[in-house]
Design a protein around this motif. Structure first.
Motif, PDB file in Angstrom:
ATOM      1  N   GLY A 185       1.881  -9.198  -0.576  1.00 54.26           N
ATOM      2  CA  GLY A 185       0.848  -9.224  -1.624  1.00 54.26           C
ATOM      3  C   GLY A 185       1.235  -8.450  -2.866  1.00 54.26           C
ATOM      4  N   ILE A 186       1.825  -7.283  -2.645  1.00 51.72           N
ATOM      5  CA  ILE A 186       2.165  -6.390  -3.749  1.00 51.72           C
ATOM      6  C   ILE A 186       3.115  -7.070  -4.744  1.00 51.72           C
ATOM      7  CG2 ILE A 186       4.179  -5.269  -2.681  1.00 51.72           C
ATOM      8  CD1 ILE A 186       2.959  -2.621  -3.520  1.00 51.72           C
ATOM      9  N   PHE A 187       3.983  -7.965  -4.220  1.00 48.96           N
ATOM     10  CA  PHE A 187       4.966  -8.620  -5.095  1.00 48.96           C
ATOM     11  C   PHE A 187       4.361  -9.804  -5.844  1.00 48.96           C
ATOM     12  CE2 PHE A 187       7.266  -6.749  -1.451  1.00 48.96           C
ATOM     13  CZ  PHE A 187       7.920  -5.751  -2.157  1.00 48.96           C
ATOM     14  N   ARG A 188       3.166 -10.212  -5.392  1.00 43.19           N
ATOM     15  CA  ARG A 188       2.480 -11.313  -6.078  1.00 43.19           C
ATOM     16  C   ARG A 188       1.362 -10.781  -6.963  1.00 43.19           C
ATOM     17  NH1 ARG A 188      -0.578 -13.601  -2.713  1.00 43.19           N
ATOM     18  NH2 ARG A 188       0.007 -12.764  -0.686  1.00 43.19           N
ATOM     19  N   GLY A 189       1.230  -9.469  -7.011  1.00 44.35           N
ATOM     20  CA  GLY A 189       0.157  -8.882  -7.822  1.00 44.35           C
ATOM     21  C   GLY A 189      -1.206  -9.078  -7.176  1.00 44.35           C
ATOM     22  N   ALA A 190      -1.242  -9.185  -5.816  1.00 38.81           N
ATOM     23  CA  ALA A 190      -2.528  -9.358  -5.121  1.00 38.81           C
ATOM     24  C   ALA A 190      -3.357  -8.074  -5.240  1.00 38.81           C
ATOM     25  CB  ALA A 190      -2.279  -9.686  -3.647  1.00 38.81           C
ATOM     26  N   ALA A 191      -4.632  -8.216  -4.971  1.00 42.86           N
ATOM     27  CA  ALA A 191      -5.524  -7.050  -5.084  1.00 42.86           C
ATOM     28  C   ALA A 191      -5.315  -6.101  -3.913  1.00 42.86           C
ATOM     29  CB  ALA A 191      -6.968  -7.537  -5.090  1.00 42.86           C
ATOM     30  N   HIS A 192      -5.609  -4.817  -4.151  1.00 44.59           N
ATOM     31  CA  HIS A 192      -5.554  -3.840  -3.052  1.00 44.59           C
ATOM     32  C   HIS A 192      -6.673  -4.161  -2.054  1.00 44.59           C
ATOM     33  CE1 HIS A 192      -2.751  -0.616  -4.343  1.00 44.59           C
ATOM     34  NE2 HIS A 192      -2.850  -1.292  -5.480  1.00 44.59           N
TER      35      HIS A 192
END
Ligand code: HEM
Length: 224
Positions: free
Chosen positions: A92-99
């Protein structure tokens, strides 16, 4: 955006003091281990022992603080959102997903942090302190009687203590990376320095673990 007080003064002092002492103990410890020469062996042992005493004093204060303020509850493990948090760090972090987990003063740690910090507190730190003390008060003339059971041989103590040191060093390296993964690159660091964190004012939004997106809550008055 709203500013939320996450860490109080003692918590920040404890965090930075602990970080400085553990980094210093790792450096002097590795010198004792023979990895490099900087202070010289004898001086490194002296500094290491002094820093260890400061760390143990800090640990006593931190235990007192955790229990008197109820902050020990921050470390109770939870499986809620654990999967979502793992997915976030892996992809997720690499796709800019939400925390997946929003922080506030009542729940500062995400499910992974809870497990890792609890492990440090009940396993790694106690192992380092007890093996360090055994190392410190090891009396050579008495060792013969204990060699039979193996665990009190200096070598076993040294191996355990060194293993703990490597775990702590690995933790610090991972921690440095994770510092940058807050709402913004600097927000986690800022929170631990000032105590305050800017978080999105999104009470009307919820995390959807399936899409790993933040979605606006359906308005109950208009859904039927
Ligand atoms: C309260 C905590 C600690 C105590 C009481 C303690 C005590 C000691 C003592 C007495 C020694 C042996 C010095 C000698 O050879 O005379 C030692 C070695 C060492 N310490 Fe610690 N220490 C503590 C925490 C730490 C921490 C937090 C780290 C690393 C992050 C660390 C890393 C090391 C290393 C790598 C060695 C060398 C081990 C070897 O090669 O035999 N220590 N420590």
């Amino acid at each position: 955006m709203k500013s939320v007080k996450i860490y109080n003064r003692f918590e920040r002092f404890w965090h930075w003091m602990q970080a400085a002492l553990i980094i210093f103990l790792a450096m002097t410890g590795l010198e004792i281990h023979g990895s490099f020469t900087f202070f010289g062996y004898e001086q490194a042992v002296r500094y290491h022992s002094t820093a260890a005493v400061f760390l143990m004093i800090l640990i006593v204060f931190a235990i007192f603080w955790h229990f008197t303020t109820g902050n020990w509850k921050q470390y109770l493990p939870t499986f809620e959102n654990l999967r979502a948090q793992i997915d976030f760090y892996l992809t997720g972090i690499f796709r800019g997903a939400a925390h997946p987990v929003k922080r506030d003063v009542l729940s500062k740690l995400n499910p992974i942090q809870r497990l890792v910090y609890l492990g440090l507190k009940i396993l790694v730190i106690p192992i380092m302190v007890s093996s360090g003390l055994l190392y410190m008060y090891y009396r050579y003339p008495q060792r013969e009687g204990m060699v039979g059971i193996g665990i009190f041989e200096l070598k076993s103590v040294a191996v355990l203590h060194t293993l703990g040191a490597y775990i702590l060093i690995a933790f610090i390296i991972t921690h440095l990376y994770l510092i940058t993964t807050g709402q913004t690159v600097g927000s986690n660091l800022k929170a631990m320095i000032t105590g305050w964190e800017d978080i999105e004012d999104d009470d009307d939004k919820v995390y959807n673990p399936k899409t790993t997106e933040i979605e606006v809550k359906a308005d109950e008055t208009t859904t039927n």
